[in-house]
Enzyme design. Structure first.
Site, short mmCIF file in Angstrom:
data_model
loop_
_atom_site.label_atom_id
_atom_site.label_comp_id
_atom_site.label_asym_id
_atom_site.label_seq_id
_atom_site.Cartn_x
_atom_site.Cartn_y
_atom_site.Cartn_z
N HIS A 109 -11.83 -2.95 13.21
CA HIS A 109 -11.51 -4.20 12.53
C HIS A 109 -10.02 -4.28 12.21
CE1 HIS A 109 -12.33 -1.01 9.73
NE2 HIS A 109 -12.00 -1.71 8.67
N ARG A 110 -9.44 -3.17 11.73
CA ARG A 110 -8.02 -3.15 11.37
C ARG A 110 -7.15 -3.25 12.63
NH1 ARG A 110 -8.10 0.83 7.96
NH2 ARG A 110 -8.31 -0.49 6.15
N ASP A 152 -6.86 -6.19 3.21
CA ASP A 152 -8.04 -5.89 2.41
C ASP A 152 -9.17 -5.77 3.40
OD1 ASP A 152 -9.20 -5.20 -0.03
OD2 ASP A 152 -9.97 -7.23 -0.35
N SER A 153 -9.98 -4.77 3.21
CA SER A 153 -11.05 -4.54 4.18
C SER A 153 -12.21 -3.83 3.50
CB SER A 153 -10.53 -3.70 5.35
OG SER A 153 -10.00 -2.48 4.89
N LYS A 188 -10.61 4.59 17.88
CA LYS A 188 -10.87 3.84 16.65
C LYS A 188 -9.82 2.75 16.46
CE LYS A 188 -11.61 4.08 11.72
NZ LYS A 188 -11.44 4.80 10.47
N GLY A 228 -1.39 6.65 6.42
CA GLY A 228 -2.08 6.34 7.66
C GLY A 228 -1.87 4.89 8.07
N SER A 241 0.87 -1.18 0.00
CA SER A 241 0.00 0.00 0.00
C SER A 241 0.91 1.22 0.00
CB SER A 241 -0.87 0.00 1.26
OG SER A 241 -1.54 1.24 1.42
N ASN A 263 -0.56 4.00 1.53
CA ASN A 263 -1.36 4.77 2.46
C ASN A 263 -0.52 5.14 3.70
OD1 ASN A 263 -3.15 5.23 4.78
ND2 ASN A 263 -4.81 4.64 3.40
#
Length: 194
Positions: A181-182, A70-71, A176, A13, A9, A11
């Protein structure tokens, strides 16, 4: 195993979030962009197949271990949709606003607004790793029509958490990361790597 892991990735974040838990274990996480690895295709109908394809792709092109996730969000009344298509539910170009509108519209005829975020993480030690390390997390909630909160991204302003009486977008980043989930999947992965 080399202590450098390629994150499949770009990303920032995700890099920050994953690094916070992996750095103390002695792993150095770097984005695939640092190695000029293009994004992998995600043609599969399941989260795990897409995550595995992304991890193998990054590992194959770098020769290093690779981590992919993957989410998405899955609405029970819609048989798990948008699921693996969460990021592009309303088509291209990607749009959180259009994705949320489509999800709310498709759920409108149903009394059941329950949904869950799901994440799978896959770590391969090399491109042909026959035994990838797999971790998953699930975060249950409901989809609400009216957006609430300024935090998060994606479906967060519409993802209602009944026990907290808040949406995911109303949580602090720390809350969070602890509940999501992550965050759950990442803690499972870290335990497996220990």
């Amino acid at each position: 195993m080399n202590r450098t892991i390629v994150l499949a990735s770009n990303n920032a974040g995700k890099l920050k979030e994953f690094s916070e838990l992996l750095d103390p274990l002695g792993f150095s996480l770097r984005t695939q962009g640092e190695f000029n690895v293009p994004e992998a295709d995600e043609p599969h109908p399941t989260f795990i197949e897409n995550a595995l394809a992304k991890a193998r792709h990054a590992s194959r092109l770098t020769g290093l271990a690779a981590l992919a996730d993957d989410s998405g969000v899955c609405a029970n009344a819609l048989e798990g949709a948008p699921g693996v298509f969460s990021a592009r539910f309303a088509g291209e170009p990607k749009s959180d606003a259009r994705n949320n509108s489509k999800l709310i519209e498709e759920l409108a005829p149903y009394a059941d607004k329950s949904a869950y975020y799901y994440c799978v993480l896959v770590l391969v030690r090399h491109a042909n790793d026959p035994q990838p390390v797999i971790a998953e997390g699930r975060w249950d909630g409901e989809i609400i029509a009216d957006a609430r909160g300024q935090g998060g991204f994606g479906y967060d302003p519409h993802f209602w958490l009944p026990p907290l009486q808040k949406t995911a977008a109303e949580l602090s980043a720390q809350e969070k990361n602890r509940l999501s989930h992550r965050g759950q999947a990442l803690r499972v992965l870290v335990e497996k790597l220990r």
